[in-house]
Design a protein around this motif. Structure first.
Motif, PDB file in Angstrom:
ATOM      1  N   LYS A   1       0.811  -1.190   0.021  1.00  7.65           N
ATOM      2  CA  LYS A   1       0.020   0.027  -0.033  1.00  7.65           C
ATOM      3  C   LYS A   1       0.754   1.318  -0.173  1.00  7.65           C
ATOM      4  O   LYS A   1       0.455   2.333  -0.805  1.00  7.65           O
ATOM      5  CB  LYS A   1      -0.955  -0.103   0.992  1.00  7.65           C
ATOM      6  CG  LYS A   1      -1.967  -0.960   1.024  1.00  7.65           C
ATOM      7  CD  LYS A   1      -2.957  -0.956   2.444  1.00  7.65           C
ATOM      8  CE  LYS A   1      -3.938  -2.073   2.430  1.00  7.65           C
ATOM      9  NZ  LYS A   1      -4.886  -2.032   3.573  1.00  7.65           N
TER      10      LYS A   1
ATOM     11  N   MET B   1       1.026   4.321  -2.786  1.00  9.90           N
ATOM     12  CA  MET B   1       0.704   5.779  -2.663  1.00  9.90           C
ATOM     13  C   MET B   1       1.907   6.466  -3.032  1.00  9.90           C
ATOM     14  O   MET B   1       1.783   7.615  -3.655  1.00  9.90           O
ATOM     15  CB  MET B   1       0.669   5.938  -0.864  1.00  9.90           C
ATOM     16  CG  MET B   1      -0.509   5.233  -0.377  1.00  9.90           C
ATOM     17  SD  MET B   1      -2.240   5.927  -0.988  1.00  9.90           S
ATOM     18  CE  MET B   1      -3.192   5.622   0.161  1.00  9.90           C
TER      19      MET B   1
ATOM     20  N   TRP C   1      -2.341  -3.349  -5.156  1.00 12.15           N
ATOM     21  CA  TRP C   1      -1.515  -2.416  -5.599  1.00 12.15           C
ATOM     22  C   TRP C   1      -2.083  -1.287  -6.421  1.00 12.15           C
ATOM     23  O   TRP C   1      -2.257  -0.055  -5.906  1.00 12.15           O
ATOM     24  CB  TRP C   1      -0.163  -2.598  -6.229  1.00 12.15           C
ATOM     25  CG  TRP C   1       0.817  -1.453  -6.638  1.00 12.15           C
ATOM     26  CD1 TRP C   1       1.578  -0.693  -5.798  1.00 12.15           C
ATOM     27  CD2 TRP C   1       0.780  -0.853  -8.099  1.00 12.15           C
ATOM     28  NE1 TRP C   1       2.066   0.247  -6.563  1.00 12.15           N
ATOM     29  CE2 TRP C   1       1.698  -0.119  -7.998  1.00 12.15           C
ATOM     30  CE3 TRP C   1       0.139  -1.338  -9.159  1.00 12.15           C
ATOM     31  CZ2 TRP C   1       1.908   0.486  -9.048  1.00 12.15           C
ATOM     32  CZ3 TRP C   1       0.184  -0.623 -10.335  1.00 12.15           C
ATOM     33  CH2 TRP C   1       1.419   0.721 -10.277  1.00 12.15           C
TER      34      TRP C   1
ATOM     35  N   ASN D   1      -4.819   0.537  -4.581  1.00 10.33           N
ATOM     36  CA  ASN D   1      -4.437   1.896  -3.784  1.00 10.33           C
ATOM     37  C   ASN D   1      -3.442   2.821  -4.583  1.00 10.33           C
ATOM     38  O   ASN D   1      -3.028   3.799  -3.732  1.00 10.33           O
ATOM     39  CB  ASN D   1      -3.261   1.033  -2.695  1.00 10.33           C
ATOM     40  CG  ASN D   1      -4.315   0.321  -1.755  1.00 10.33           C
ATOM     41  OD1 ASN D   1      -4.629   1.207  -0.841  1.00 10.33           O
ATOM     42  ND2 ASN D   1      -4.546  -0.818  -1.742  1.00 10.33           N
TER      43      ASN D   1
ATOM     44  N   LEU E   1      -4.898   5.077  -6.329  1.00 13.37           N
ATOM     45  CA  LEU E   1      -6.012   6.021  -6.201  1.00 13.37           C
ATOM     46  C   LEU E   1      -6.260   6.845  -7.501  1.00 13.37           C
ATOM     47  O   LEU E   1      -5.324   7.348  -8.091  1.00 13.37           O
ATOM     48  CB  LEU E   1      -5.887   6.887  -5.043  1.00 13.37           C
ATOM     49  CG  LEU E   1      -5.833   6.263  -3.805  1.00 13.37           C
ATOM     50  CD1 LEU E   1      -5.268   7.173  -2.897  1.00 13.37           C
ATOM     51  CD2 LEU E   1      -7.136   5.505  -3.339  1.00 13.37           C
TER      52      LEU E   1
END
Length: 134
Positions: A65, A69, A99, A102, A104
């Protein structure tokens, strides 16, 4: 070393090849090496992480994670950049999807593939599509 980072100035890419038994410490070292220089975010147009040579994957969810990010931050800095990962086992496909989820808001610029050729083809199509829009 279970990873090798290939900086491809000729086409603006970064390809990371992972192999063998990949531990959390090694994955963290690679992540830190790749994200240590923010110039990389804007200098390179794409990144491919190739896990197809990994025989054992011992990396925790929190580190995956965290890497996602950081990848998201890189893609925010480079609005035309794309990222792909190559995975070829059920466990790694799950990791790849975690992955991807996360990263986004980058779904159209992030892909998960079963072989390097597929990832490279997708990356080049995405880059060309972006160039045609811009």
């Amino acid at each position: 070393m279970p990873y090798r980072i290939e900086y491809r100035d000729s086409d603006g890419g970064v390809i990371t090849h992972y192999s063998g038994k990949l531990t959390e410490a090694e994955f963290l070292a690679c992540t830190e090496e790749k994200f240590a220089n923010p110039e990389i975010f804007t200098r390179y147009r794409y990144s491919i992480s190739d896990f197809s040579g990994v025989t054992e994957f011992s990396v925790g969810l929190n580190l995956i994670k965290e890497n996602a990010m950081l990848s998201n931050q890189a893609m925010r800095a480079n609005q035309s950049g794309v990222m792909a990962i190559v995975v070829n086992s059920v466990l790694l496909i799950g990791m790849g999807n975690l992955w991807r989820g996360n990263t986004l808001d980058t779904d159209d610029r992030v892909g998960v593939f079963r072989c390097l050729d597929e990832a490279q083809s997708w990356v080049h199509k995405q880059l060309q599509r972006h160039e045609n829009r811009g």
